[in-house]
Design an enzyme around this catalytic site. Structure first.
Site, PDB file in Angstrom:
ATOM      1  N   GLY A  59      23.734  -8.698  -4.819  1.00 26.38           N
ATOM      2  CA  GLY A  59      23.264  -7.438  -5.384  1.00 26.38           C
ATOM      3  C   GLY A  59      21.785  -7.426  -5.635  1.00 26.38           C
ATOM      4  O   GLY A  59      20.997  -7.641  -4.714  1.00 26.38           O
ATOM      5  N   ALA A  87      14.370  -7.416  -6.703  1.00 26.97           N
ATOM      6  CA  ALA A  87      14.728  -7.980  -5.402  1.00 26.97           C
ATOM      7  C   ALA A  87      16.179  -7.641  -5.083  1.00 26.97           C
ATOM      8  O   ALA A  87      17.017  -7.566  -5.996  1.00 26.97           O
ATOM      9  CB  ALA A  87      14.537  -9.493  -5.419  1.00 26.97           C
ATOM     10  N   LEU A  88      16.471  -7.449  -3.793  1.00 24.77           N
ATOM     11  CA  LEU A  88      17.825  -7.137  -3.356  1.00 24.77           C
ATOM     12  C   LEU A  88      18.259  -8.104  -2.267  1.00 24.77           C
ATOM     13  O   LEU A  88      17.462  -8.489  -1.412  1.00 24.77           O
ATOM     14  CB  LEU A  88      17.922  -5.709  -2.797  1.00 24.77           C
ATOM     15  CG  LEU A  88      18.131  -4.579  -3.784  1.00 24.77           C
ATOM     16  CD1 LEU A  88      16.821  -4.216  -4.452  1.00 24.77           C
ATOM     17  CD2 LEU A  88      18.692  -3.350  -3.089  1.00 24.77           C
ATOM     18  N   ARG A 133      23.681 -14.810   0.934  1.00 19.37           N
ATOM     19  CA  ARG A 133      23.206 -13.423   0.961  1.00 19.37           C
ATOM     20  C   ARG A 133      22.124 -13.270   2.019  1.00 19.37           C
ATOM     21  O   ARG A 133      21.657 -14.239   2.619  1.00 19.37           O
ATOM     22  CB  ARG A 133      22.608 -13.045  -0.400  1.00 19.37           C
ATOM     23  CG  ARG A 133      21.497 -13.969  -0.853  1.00 19.37           C
ATOM     24  CD  ARG A 133      20.687 -13.438  -2.001  1.00 19.37           C
ATOM     25  NE  ARG A 133      19.724 -14.424  -2.479  1.00 19.37           N
ATOM     26  CZ  ARG A 133      18.578 -14.727  -1.889  1.00 19.37           C
ATOM     27  NH1 ARG A 133      18.233 -14.102  -0.767  1.00 19.37           N
ATOM     28  NH2 ARG A 133      17.754 -15.632  -2.393  1.00 19.37           N
ATOM     29  N   GLY A 134      21.696 -12.032   2.236  1.00 19.29           N
ATOM     30  CA  GLY A 134      20.530 -11.788   3.046  1.00 19.29           C
ATOM     31  C   GLY A 134      19.268 -12.080   2.262  1.00 19.29           C
ATOM     32  O   GLY A 134      19.302 -12.367   1.061  1.00 19.29           O
ATOM     33  N   GLY A 135      18.136 -12.008   2.955  1.00 20.18           N
ATOM     34  CA  GLY A 135      16.863 -12.232   2.288  1.00 20.18           C
ATOM     35  C   GLY A 135      16.402 -13.666   2.367  1.00 20.18           C
ATOM     36  O   GLY A 135      17.026 -14.519   2.992  1.00 20.18           O
ATOM     37  N   ALA A 142      18.264  -8.117  -8.522  1.00 19.60           N
ATOM     38  CA  ALA A 142      17.694  -8.799  -9.684  1.00 19.60           C
ATOM     39  C   ALA A 142      16.469  -8.017 -10.133  1.00 19.60           C
ATOM     40  O   ALA A 142      15.553  -7.782  -9.342  1.00 19.60           O
ATOM     41  CB  ALA A 142      17.313 -10.237  -9.340  1.00 19.60           C
ATOM     42  N   CYS A 166      10.554 -13.771  -1.731  1.00 19.54           N
ATOM     43  CA  CYS A 166      11.256 -13.065  -0.653  1.00 19.54           C
ATOM     44  C   CYS A 166      10.641 -13.356   0.713  1.00 19.54           C
ATOM     45  O   CYS A 166      10.815 -12.582   1.666  1.00 19.54           O
ATOM     46  CB  CYS A 166      11.294 -11.564  -0.920  1.00 19.54           C
ATOM     47  SG  CYS A 166      12.068 -11.168  -2.501  1.00 19.54           S
ATOM     48  N   ILE A 182      13.722 -16.506  -0.106  1.00 16.11           N
ATOM     49  CA  ILE A 182      13.790 -17.245  -1.371  1.00 16.11           C
ATOM     50  C   ILE A 182      13.389 -16.337  -2.525  1.00 16.11           C
ATOM     51  O   ILE A 182      12.510 -15.485  -2.402  1.00 16.11           O
ATOM     52  CB  ILE A 182      12.875 -18.497  -1.327  1.00 16.11           C
ATOM     53  CG1 ILE A 182      13.120 -19.372  -2.573  1.00 16.11           C
ATOM     54  CG2 ILE A 182      11.404 -18.106  -1.201  1.00 16.11           C
ATOM     55  CD1 ILE A 182      12.474 -20.749  -2.487  1.00 16.11           C
TER      56      ILE A 182
END
Length: 203
Positions: free
Chosen positions: A148, A135-136, A71-73, A150, A166, A75
């Site tokens: 998705g 968070a996304l 995914r993106g992002g 959290a 993040c 930790i």
């Protein structure tokens, strides 16, 4: 259990290990067709840190596993008492752009929390008084999204102390319980899923 809701399916997975769930998302996305209904997967994970693609972080010393995701992002931490919603949505079929999709996910959480919930420019997610509550991170393949969001509901937040959430040093985190919004996770899941379905269906 699968529930048909306005052309989408809600799949309640309970407490699910991260790696098998990740592989299931990848398999679903790779195998879906133009006729495959979109799905929202509602679940909790046992304690685990996940790392976005391109990010780097040493395994924390507390013994909780660190798993690289696609995914993106950066930790983040997942654990019991946190609602995870995986959004397996064919964005191309619905005519939704990626940034628009991120915005509508954030807006559903903002609508759920109400006064005080906000975005932060350049830092996807939802914040209250500067502390991150949701968070996304998504991945899009051939116009189809997975991963998705959290949302911290009622959990032990101490594992966040071992990381820069993040990727932001010193970023505070919070949860619905501390904001005076009652759980449990299942009840929050039902209400947030309804908001997500409404926003996705009417995008």
């Amino acid at each position: 259990m699968i529930t048909h809701v306005e052309k989408m399916e809600l799949r309640r997975l309970g407490r699910s290990e991260y790696l098998p769930t990740l592989e299931a998302m990848r398999s679903f996305t790779a195998g879906r067709t133009e006729a495959t209904p979109d799905e929202l997967w509602l679940l909790e994970h046992p304690p685990v840190y996940t790392l976005g693609q391109g990010a780097s972080h040493e395994p924390p010393a507390n013994g909780i596993a660190l798993i690289r995701a696609d995914r993106g992002g950066d930790i983040t931490y997942h654990g019991p008492g946190q609602l995870v919603v995986y959004t397996l949505v064919d964005l191309a079929r619905r005519g939704i752009k990626v940034k628009q999709f991120v915005t509508l996910l954030e807006q559903a959480v903002i609508d759920f929390i109400g006064a005080g919930a906000e975005r932060r420019p350049g830092a996807p997610g939802v914040y209250v008084s500067g502390a991150k509550v949701a968070a996304l991170g998504i991945r899009v393949r051939q116009g189809r999204a997975y991963h998705g969001l959290a949302l911290n509901v009622d959990m032990d937040l101490s594992p966040f102390d071992a990381i820069d959430p993040c990727g932001y040093p010193g970023l505070a985190v919070t949860q619905l319980r501390d904001l005076g919004i009652p759980g449990p996770v299942d009840a929050v899941a039902d209400r947030l899923a309804a908001l997500l379905v409404e926003r996705i269906e009417h995008a």
